[in-house]
Design an enzyme around this catalytic site. Structure first.
Site, PDB file in Angstrom:
ATOM      1  N   HIS A  75       5.775   5.849  -1.121  1.00 49.42           N
ATOM      2  CA  HIS A  75       6.540   4.615  -1.236  1.00 49.42           C
ATOM      3  C   HIS A  75       5.671   3.429  -0.824  1.00 49.42           C
ATOM      4  O   HIS A  75       4.746   3.567  -0.041  1.00 49.42           O
ATOM      5  CB  HIS A  75       7.800   4.671  -0.369  1.00 49.42           C
ATOM      6  CG  HIS A  75       7.511   4.690   1.085  1.00 49.42           C
ATOM      7  ND1 HIS A  75       7.096   5.825   1.750  1.00 49.42           N
ATOM      8  CD2 HIS A  75       7.554   3.705   2.018  1.00 49.42           C
ATOM      9  CE1 HIS A  75       6.904   5.536   3.013  1.00 49.42           C
ATOM     10  NE2 HIS A  75       7.163   4.253   3.212  1.00 49.42           N
ATOM     11  N   HIS A  83       0.845  -1.191   0.000  1.00 49.23           N
ATOM     12  CA  HIS A  83       0.000   0.000   0.000  1.00 49.23           C
ATOM     13  C   HIS A  83       0.882   1.243   0.000  1.00 49.23           C
ATOM     14  O   HIS A  83       2.060   1.171   0.354  1.00 49.23           O
ATOM     15  CB  HIS A  83      -0.903   0.018   1.245  1.00 49.23           C
ATOM     16  CG  HIS A  83      -0.134  -0.076   2.516  1.00 49.23           C
ATOM     17  ND1 HIS A  83       0.121  -1.282   3.137  1.00 49.23           N
ATOM     18  CD2 HIS A  83       0.478   0.862   3.281  1.00 49.23           C
ATOM     19  CE1 HIS A  83       0.843  -1.072   4.224  1.00 49.23           C
ATOM     20  NE2 HIS A  83       1.081   0.224   4.335  1.00 49.23           N
TER      21      HIS A  83
END
EC number: 3.1.4.58
Length: 190
Positions: free
Chosen positions: A127, A42
């Protein structure tokens, strides 16, 4: 409960990334990293930590407003990098980054307005964590291998509130379990 707001990649994007990660795991030294599983992939927008159950409804209402104020946007998984001198390897993002940063800022503001202590504001760095290590590991070969990775573009259409259930078994390498506890359409659509 331990919570964070996130953007979740769709299944076909995760499949592309899984193919890339399988190649990374074949590189020398890969066994020295703790690789995250696909269910844990995620883009965290805001990490809230432990949140009292009685705060969750207000946080959820504010996240819903934040989502409704944010239009859908294009995103892809692209490239990679590291944090903490080799303690975390991540895949990056490309696309409408200002829209992603704005959604992250709104997710953080929602928490502050709900009374959560978010500490000092830090600039958002998109990220998706692929691997971690307790000790510093030279992840440069992995970062270099990710440099040319370009996943397909998708339209981000929702903001997700995720519960992180930390491992309790004590089994080395056990991964946290992630459970969506709220989803809100961007732009109020759907």
């Amino acid at each position: 409960m331990r919570l964070f707001a996130a953007v979740l990649p769709p299944e076909d994007v995760a499949e592309e990334l899984a193919t890339e990660v399988a190649e990374l795991r074949g590189l020398p030294g890969a066994e020295g990293l703790r690789w995250t599983g696909r269910p844990g992939w995620h883009f965290t927008l805001a990490f809230y930590g432990e949140v009292d159950d009685d705060v969750v409804p207000q946080l959820s209402a504010r996240l819903e407003r934040a989502a409704h104020r944010s239009a859908p946007f294009e995103l892809s998984v692209r490239g990679g990098g590291q944090f903490g001198h080799g303690r975390a390897l991540w895949a990056g993002a490309a696309g409408e980054m200002p829209a992603l940063r704005l959604l992250a800022d709104r997710a953080e503001a929602a928490a502050r307005k709900a009374g959560l202590d978010m500490g000092e504001h830090r600039r958002y760095k998109a990220h998706l964590t692929l691997a971690r290590s307790r000790d510093a590991v030279d992840v440069r070969p992995y970062v270099e291998a990710l440099h040319g990775f370009r996943g397909r573009t998708w339209t981000v259409r929702e903001l997700v509130l995720v519960r992180s259930n930390l491992p309790t078994s004590g089994v080395p390498g056990e991964q946290p379990r992630y459970e969506p506890v709220g989803r809100w359409a961007l732009g109020g659509a759907g």
